[in-house]
Design a protein around this motif. Sequence first.
Motif, PDB file in Angstrom:
ATOM      1  N   ALA A  33      38.897  53.836  40.015  1.00 50.52           N
ATOM      2  CA  ALA A  33      37.621  53.209  40.367  1.00 50.52           C
ATOM      3  C   ALA A  33      37.287  53.527  41.815  1.00 50.52           C
ATOM      4  CB  ALA A  33      37.686  51.695  40.171  1.00 50.52           C
ATOM      5  N   GLY A  34      36.023  53.739  42.092  1.00 52.80           N
ATOM      6  CA  GLY A  34      35.588  54.064  43.436  1.00 52.80           C
ATOM      7  C   GLY A  34      35.676  52.920  44.406  1.00 52.80           C
ATOM      8  N   THR A  35      35.828  51.672  43.900  1.00 53.35           N
ATOM      9  CA  THR A  35      35.887  50.505  44.777  1.00 53.35           C
ATOM     10  C   THR A  35      37.279  50.256  45.341  1.00 53.35           C
ATOM     11  OG1 THR A  35      36.296  49.094  42.851  1.00 53.35           O
ATOM     12  CG2 THR A  35      33.996  49.352  43.568  1.00 53.35           C
ATOM     13  N   VAL A  36      38.279  50.962  44.846  1.00 54.48           N
ATOM     14  CA  VAL A  36      39.655  50.751  45.305  1.00 54.48           C
ATOM     15  C   VAL A  36      39.831  51.303  46.714  1.00 54.48           C
ATOM     16  CG1 VAL A  36      42.079  51.370  44.882  1.00 54.48           C
ATOM     17  CG2 VAL A  36      40.583  50.740  42.964  1.00 54.48           C
ATOM     18  N   GLY A  37      40.569  50.579  47.555  1.00 51.97           N
ATOM     19  CA  GLY A  37      40.829  51.033  48.910  1.00 51.97           C
ATOM     20  C   GLY A  37      41.850  52.156  48.948  1.00 51.97           C
ATOM     21  N   ALA A  54      33.170  46.442  38.352  1.00 49.27           N
ATOM     22  CA  ALA A  54      32.756  46.657  39.742  1.00 49.27           C
ATOM     23  C   ALA A  54      32.853  45.393  40.573  1.00 49.27           C
ATOM     24  CB  ALA A  54      31.322  47.186  39.772  1.00 49.27           C
ATOM     25  N   ALA A  55      32.766  44.229  39.925  1.00 43.73           N
ATOM     26  CA  ALA A  55      32.768  42.956  40.652  1.00 43.73           C
ATOM     27  C   ALA A  55      34.145  42.308  40.580  1.00 43.73           C
ATOM     28  CB  ALA A  55      31.714  42.027  40.057  1.00 43.73           C
ATOM     29  N   PRO A  56      34.527  41.546  41.606  1.00 43.88           N
ATOM     30  CA  PRO A  56      35.807  40.843  41.585  1.00 43.88           C
ATOM     31  C   PRO A  56      35.913  39.868  40.416  1.00 43.88           C
ATOM     32  CG  PRO A  56      34.906  40.876  43.803  1.00 43.88           C
ATOM     33  CD  PRO A  56      33.827  41.395  42.893  1.00 43.88           C
ATOM     34  N   LEU A  57      37.140  39.722  39.894  1.00 43.19           N
ATOM     35  CA  LEU A  57      37.420  38.832  38.773  1.00 43.19           C
ATOM     36  C   LEU A  57      38.754  38.132  39.007  1.00 43.19           C
ATOM     37  CD1 LEU A  57      36.627  41.312  35.851  1.00 43.19           C
ATOM     38  CD2 LEU A  57      35.247  39.309  36.460  1.00 43.19           C
ATOM     39  N   PRO A  58      38.955  36.948  38.393  1.00 34.96           N
ATOM     40  CA  PRO A  58      40.283  36.324  38.433  1.00 34.96           C
ATOM     41  C   PRO A  58      41.102  36.817  37.240  1.00 34.96           C
ATOM     42  CG  PRO A  58      38.687  34.797  37.522  1.00 34.96           C
ATOM     43  CD  PRO A  58      37.923  36.057  37.824  1.00 34.96           C
ATOM     44  N   PHE A  59      42.250  37.429  37.480  1.00 32.65           N
ATOM     45  CA  PHE A  59      43.037  37.944  36.348  1.00 32.65           C
ATOM     46  C   PHE A  59      44.524  37.953  36.664  1.00 32.65           C
ATOM     47  CE2 PHE A  59      41.712  41.575  38.903  1.00 32.65           C
ATOM     48  CZ  PHE A  59      42.860  42.339  39.026  1.00 32.65           C
ATOM     49  N   LEU A  60      45.306  38.019  35.603  1.00 32.50           N
ATOM     50  CA  LEU A  60      46.755  38.135  35.656  1.00 32.50           C
ATOM     51  C   LEU A  60      47.176  39.225  34.691  1.00 32.50           C
ATOM     52  CD1 LEU A  60      48.367  34.560  35.665  1.00 32.50           C
ATOM     53  CD2 LEU A  60      48.752  36.370  37.330  1.00 32.50           C
ATOM     54  N   GLY A  61      48.327  39.828  34.949  1.00 33.28           N
ATOM     55  CA  GLY A  61      48.783  40.851  34.024  1.00 33.28           C
ATOM     56  C   GLY A  61      50.233  41.211  34.238  1.00 33.28           C
ATOM     57  N   HIS A  71      45.606  43.475  54.893  1.00 31.14           N
ATOM     58  CA  HIS A  71      45.002  44.111  53.717  1.00 31.14           C
ATOM     59  C   HIS A  71      43.690  44.757  54.134  1.00 31.14           C
ATOM     60  CE1 HIS A  71      42.403  40.498  52.029  1.00 31.14           C
ATOM     61  NE2 HIS A  71      42.001  40.889  53.202  1.00 31.14           N
ATOM     62  N   SER A  72      43.180  45.613  53.265  1.00 31.92           N
ATOM     63  CA  SER A  72      41.894  46.252  53.573  1.00 31.92           C
ATOM     64  C   SER A  72      40.842  45.802  52.567  1.00 31.92           C
ATOM     65  CB  SER A  72      42.034  47.776  53.601  1.00 31.92           C
ATOM     66  OG  SER A  72      42.581  48.272  52.405  1.00 31.92           O
ATOM     67  N   THR A  73      40.867  46.342  51.358  1.00 34.75           N
ATOM     68  CA  THR A  73      39.864  45.933  50.365  1.00 34.75           C
ATOM     69  C   THR A  73      40.339  44.774  49.500  1.00 34.75           C
ATOM     70  OG1 THR A  73      40.661  47.533  48.726  1.00 34.75           O
ATOM     71  CG2 THR A  73      38.967  48.278  50.268  1.00 34.75           C
ATOM     72  N   GLY A  74      41.601  44.390  49.620  1.00 40.22           N
ATOM     73  CA  GLY A  74      42.099  43.235  48.885  1.00 40.22           C
ATOM     74  C   GLY A  74      42.455  43.507  47.442  1.00 40.22           C
ATOM     75  N   VAL A 107      39.129  39.172  48.279  1.00 41.96           N
ATOM     76  CA  VAL A 107      40.035  39.989  47.475  1.00 41.96           C
ATOM     77  C   VAL A 107      39.358  40.333  46.153  1.00 41.96           C
ATOM     78  CG1 VAL A 107      42.178  39.106  48.476  1.00 41.96           C
ATOM     79  CG2 VAL A 107      41.143  37.920  46.529  1.00 41.96           C
ATOM     80  N   PHE A 108      39.859  41.394  45.499  1.00 38.87           N
ATOM     81  CA  PHE A 108      39.269  41.792  44.220  1.00 38.87           C
ATOM     82  C   PHE A 108      39.768  40.902  43.090  1.00 38.87           C
ATOM     83  CE2 PHE A 108      38.574  44.386  40.446  1.00 38.87           C
ATOM     84  CZ  PHE A 108      37.271  44.798  40.648  1.00 38.87           C
ATOM     85  N   ASN A 109      41.032  40.496  43.138  1.00 36.82           N
ATOM     86  CA  ASN A 109      41.573  39.592  42.137  1.00 36.82           C
ATOM     87  C   ASN A 109      41.396  38.169  42.630  1.00 36.82           C
ATOM     88  OD1 ASN A 109      43.041  38.079  40.326  1.00 36.82           O
ATOM     89  ND2 ASN A 109      44.841  39.398  40.348  1.00 36.82           N
ATOM     90  N   LEU A 110      40.420  37.471  42.082  1.00 38.65           N
ATOM     91  CA  LEU A 110      40.088  36.135  42.565  1.00 38.65           C
ATOM     92  C   LEU A 110      41.139  35.104  42.205  1.00 38.65           C
ATOM     93  CD1 LEU A 110      36.240  36.098  41.811  1.00 38.65           C
ATOM     94  CD2 LEU A 110      37.433  36.727  43.921  1.00 38.65           C
ATOM     95  N   ASN A 111      42.112  35.480  41.390  1.00 40.91           N
ATOM     96  CA  ASN A 111      43.218  34.590  41.072  1.00 40.91           C
ATOM     97  C   ASN A 111      44.321  34.669  42.128  1.00 40.91           C
ATOM     98  OD1 ASN A 111      44.439  32.721  39.078  1.00 40.91           O
ATOM     99  ND2 ASN A 111      45.995  34.329  38.907  1.00 40.91           N
TER     100      ASN A 111
END
Length: 469
Positions: free
Chosen positions: A127-131, A315-322, A65-68, A27-31
């Motif tokens: 962003a181009g990385t979004v599914g 561009a790289a996955p990160l752990p985040f909340l919002g 899911h596809s790109t997460g 997944v893109f959000n590692l959290n």
Amino acid sequence: MTSSPARHQGRALPLPGSADFTDATHVFNLNARPEPEAAVTVRSVPEARETLALARERGMPVRVHSTGHGAGSVRPVRGGLLIRTDLSGGVRVDPARRTARVPAGTRWQEVVEAAAPHGLTAAHGSAGTVGVVGYVLGGGLSPYGRLVGLAANTVRAVELLTADGRLHCADEDRDPELFWALRGGGGGFGVVTAVEIELLPVAAVITGAAYWPEHAAERIIATWTRWATDAPREVTTTIRVMRLPPVPEVPPQLAGRTTVAVDGAVHTAHPTGLAAARRHAEDLLNPLRAIATPVLDTWSEGNATDVLRAHGDPAAPLPFLGDHMLLGDLDGDAIDRLLDAVRSRPTSPLVVAGLRQLGGAYGTPERAGGVLDRLDAAYSYAGSGPVLAPEHADAIRTHCDEIRRALRPWDTGRTVPCFVEDPDRPRRHISDEQMLSVARVRQRVDPEGLFREDVPTSVDSPPGGSSFL
């Protein structure tokens, strides 16, 4: 000790500890790791059909899911099966019809690059990385959004594999009720294997981002909001207060300091419109540049692929909340409260907090679309921060609560599905009546509830129902 992989008709089902499981649960959000009992990547309709048969046989609920990128909006799928869609076939552009067929798992970069040689582009994400699939079926706020409205309105057909193994193609003529529910109704219908989307003509784009020092924030935001009130539909922008860390991936002009950024795109469908586009860009940027000199300014004339870089998403996955909410018209008091709340702490846990400009076709689309086809709001607010230690999550949620209280007078109570990044935050995308109508469609196509884990439950659900709100 890792369990042995389950098998169905000779095919192994990846379990925790295997490389295939790790790939499928990426997944893109590692959290927001999904934590299923098993996970599989499917690359064809037959593979997806076989996997669904196994899930039915074992009584395992399914999430897809596809790109997460949407993982942050849902809780872990413990005890269930996660299906990652990465279907083959590639993007197929039909320049005569101005459409593209996009297999599930495709990212926006591929679509924009495939459409560009034909003088076309899409209502893509920032962003181009979004599914593509999750984005368009979850609403989608595009850099061209004020011109075309929600990206969900550009969907012309959805190819869907239901729990019984049947492949459906839903559009305005074939099962229009299902087609309506899929566009904004959330998951729980089946495995989306492809979508057909409408493309828009583009001759040139003026795009980029400008970043000003913190001392200019009040004047920059006030000037931007005054401009946004009567801005032309061809222009869609975002303003953000940013506290980017001093890391190699961040431009040195922005690293380790607070800035306020304005990014976006000015669309030109035909070369004859370039002069007007330049005037629109000048009307936006010249008053802001007169307030203070940007520390970094990338606004320039370019092409459709340049728009993917303007927002500067990681561009790289990160752990985040919002947190996220849709806001009404903002006055000076609202701007003051927002800035006070965002900057209330010397060491805020948020690295970005900002507003996306709505209005235009977001509120008045040219034609009715799915269950979520318009936004009755002036701005979309979103703020987020990294979760690098367990205590960071509490700090981020506390600060998000403070900002939410400050903006309560302007909060419409609505959200956009693809912007929710925390299952504990308020979310509501459609009305109670619409929610019940979507639930009836879901019951029709998945009567046994195989995809029940694919339906995020809102904190504001009607009695007896849950919905991707």
